[in-house]
Design a protein around this motif. Structure first.
Motif, mmCIF file in Angstrom:
data_model
loop_
_atom_site.group_PDB
_atom_site.id
_atom_site.type_symbol
_atom_site.label_atom_id
_atom_site.label_comp_id
_atom_site.label_asym_id
_atom_site.label_seq_id
_atom_site.Cartn_x
_atom_site.Cartn_y
_atom_site.Cartn_z
ATOM 1 N N PHE A 41 0.873 -1.189 -0.067
ATOM 2 C CA PHE A 41 -0.131 -0.041 0.043
ATOM 3 C C PHE A 41 0.769 1.249 -0.009
ATOM 4 O O PHE A 41 1.594 1.310 0.618
ATOM 5 C CB PHE A 41 -0.904 0.098 1.241
ATOM 6 C CG PHE A 41 -1.865 -1.084 1.379
ATOM 7 C CD1 PHE A 41 -2.937 -0.983 0.642
ATOM 8 C CD2 PHE A 41 -1.580 -2.198 2.192
ATOM 9 C CE1 PHE A 41 -4.045 -2.006 0.759
ATOM 10 C CE2 PHE A 41 -2.466 -3.186 2.303
ATOM 11 C CZ PHE A 41 -3.679 -3.155 1.542
ATOM 12 N N PHE A 42 0.422 2.118 -1.009
ATOM 13 C CA PHE A 42 1.119 3.432 -1.000
ATOM 14 C C PHE A 42 0.146 4.233 -1.459
ATOM 15 O O PHE A 42 -0.647 4.063 -2.467
ATOM 16 C CB PHE A 42 2.384 3.807 -1.808
ATOM 17 C CG PHE A 42 2.840 4.954 -1.581
ATOM 18 C CD1 PHE A 42 4.007 5.136 -0.611
ATOM 19 C CD2 PHE A 42 2.441 6.237 -2.126
ATOM 20 C CE1 PHE A 42 4.688 6.323 -0.340
ATOM 21 C CE2 PHE A 42 3.152 7.356 -2.180
ATOM 22 C CZ PHE A 42 4.240 7.518 -1.025
ATOM 23 N N PRO A 43 -0.344 5.516 -0.448
ATOM 24 C CA PRO A 43 0.365 5.715 0.756
ATOM 25 C C PRO A 43 0.075 4.730 1.728
ATOM 26 O O PRO A 43 -0.703 4.010 1.726
ATOM 27 C CB PRO A 43 -0.305 7.207 1.086
ATOM 28 C CG PRO A 43 -1.456 7.302 0.242
ATOM 29 C CD PRO A 43 -1.317 6.507 -0.989
ATOM 30 N N PRO A 44 1.146 4.783 2.634
ATOM 31 C CA PRO A 44 1.037 3.341 3.540
ATOM 32 C C PRO A 44 -0.353 3.550 4.440
ATOM 33 O O PRO A 44 -1.017 4.635 4.710
ATOM 34 C CB PRO A 44 2.066 3.966 4.543
ATOM 35 C CG PRO A 44 3.190 4.926 3.997
ATOM 36 C CD PRO A 44 2.160 5.452 3.033
ATOM 37 N N ARG A 45 -0.761 2.224 4.549
ATOM 38 C CA ARG A 45 -2.075 1.969 5.519
ATOM 39 C C ARG A 45 -1.782 1.007 6.641
ATOM 40 O O ARG A 45 -0.853 0.246 6.789
ATOM 41 C CB ARG A 45 -3.088 1.161 4.480
ATOM 42 C CG ARG A 45 -3.390 2.016 3.493
ATOM 43 C CD ARG A 45 -4.366 1.056 2.485
ATOM 44 N NE ARG A 45 -5.471 0.837 3.499
ATOM 45 C CZ ARG A 45 -6.986 0.483 2.982
ATOM 46 N NH1 ARG A 45 -6.965 0.980 1.703
ATOM 47 N NH2 ARG A 45 -7.871 0.496 3.818
ATOM 48 N N ALA A 46 -2.593 1.357 7.728
ATOM 49 C CA ALA A 46 -2.362 0.371 8.922
ATOM 50 C C ALA A 46 -3.323 -0.823 8.824
ATOM 51 O O ALA A 46 -3.023 -1.794 9.567
ATOM 52 C CB ALA A 46 -2.694 1.311 10.070
ATOM 53 N N ASP A 47 -4.128 -0.856 8.013
ATOM 54 C CA ASP A 47 -5.191 -1.884 8.079
ATOM 55 C C ASP A 47 -5.214 -2.533 6.452
ATOM 56 O O ASP A 47 -5.332 -1.442 5.652
ATOM 57 C CB ASP A 47 -6.255 -1.696 8.478
ATOM 58 C CG ASP A 47 -6.071 -1.061 9.965
ATOM 59 O OD1 ASP A 47 -5.729 -2.053 10.656
ATOM 60 O OD2 ASP A 47 -6.597 0.058 10.289
ATOM 61 N N CYS A 48 -5.290 -3.770 6.244
ATOM 62 C CA CYS A 48 -5.614 -4.494 4.821
ATOM 63 C C CYS A 48 -6.958 -4.392 4.710
ATOM 64 O O CYS A 48 -7.832 -5.052 5.346
ATOM 65 C CB CYS A 48 -4.664 -5.701 4.810
ATOM 66 S SG CYS A 48 -5.211 -6.530 3.256
ATOM 67 N N TYR A 49 -7.401 -3.699 3.181
ATOM 68 C CA TYR A 49 -8.811 -3.864 3.049
ATOM 69 C C TYR A 49 -9.130 -5.384 2.533
ATOM 70 O O TYR A 49 -10.412 -5.476 2.538
ATOM 71 C CB TYR A 49 -9.076 -2.764 1.972
ATOM 72 C CG TYR A 49 -8.339 -3.155 0.498
ATOM 73 C CD1 TYR A 49 -8.799 -4.355 -0.219
ATOM 74 C CD2 TYR A 49 -7.268 -2.516 0.133
ATOM 75 C CE1 TYR A 49 -8.258 -4.453 -1.409
ATOM 76 C CE2 TYR A 49 -6.674 -2.807 -1.010
ATOM 77 C CZ TYR A 49 -7.066 -3.973 -1.917
ATOM 78 O OH TYR A 49 -6.710 -4.053 -3.042
ATOM 79 N N SER A 50 -8.163 -6.207 2.211
ATOM 80 C CA SER A 50 -8.618 -7.408 1.666
ATOM 81 C C SER A 50 -8.918 -8.536 2.944
ATOM 82 O O SER A 50 -10.000 -8.966 2.747
ATOM 83 C CB SER A 50 -7.488 -7.953 0.822
ATOM 84 O OG SER A 50 -7.892 -9.284 0.464
ATOM 85 N N CYS A 51 -7.977 -8.382 3.621
ATOM 86 C CA CYS A 51 -8.401 -9.465 4.789
ATOM 87 C C CYS A 51 -8.671 -8.753 6.225
ATOM 88 O O CYS A 51 -9.120 -9.524 7.114
ATOM 89 C CB CYS A 51 -6.858 -10.248 5.185
ATOM 90 S SG CYS A 51 -5.542 -9.358 5.776
#
Length: 137
Positions: A41-51
């Motif tokens: 992820f960019f920009p960085p994310r703290a949580d994954c939208y997939s899992c």
């Protein structure tokens, strides 16, 4: 210090991805990657939208990327009004697309798809930090 120092006008002071600003100040571009999904992820994310997981790791992106697309902007959102016109661009670093501005002084005639670019950290007079693209010489 946290995310309040990122960009021209920051609307948040704290984020789970505060380390992004620290890395940028050191001249490095980082993204986050989810595990076990392995999505970057960019920009960085703290949580994954997939899992929907929060098991994220920091991944340093290659300092050299490839320009994919660009356009000149004559209108600006709040906080950027005095900067127009400027060039917005998308470049590929590793397997990750990064969106950002191109360094002032370059025009569309100087740029071409596929050219090598790098990310350069920028510190504004008020202490805010961001990044910009520039050609690799």
């Amino acid at each position: 210090m946290g995310f309040e120092r990122f960009g021209r006008l920051s609307f948040t002071s704290q984020a789970k991805t505060n380390a992004f600003v620290d890395y940028l100040e050191q001249g490095d571009l980082y993204a986050t990657r989810g595990s076990p999904c392995n999505i970057t992820f960019f920009p960085p994310r703290a949580d994954c939208y997939s899992c929907l997981g929060s098991d994220m790791e920091w991944v340093k992106l290659n300092p050299r990327g490839e320009l994919i697309s660009f356009t000149r902007s004559y209108f600006a959102p709040t906080g950027f009004e005095e900067d127009v016109p400027y060039i917005l661009a998308v470049a590929q670093f590793n397997d990750t697309k990064v969106f950002g501005r191109f360094k002032k002084g370059f025009t569309e005639k100087d740029l071409s798809g596929g050219m090598a670019v790098k990310v350069e950290p920028v510190t504004f007079p008020d202490g805010q930090i961001s990044y910009q693209f520039e050609p690799v010489s």
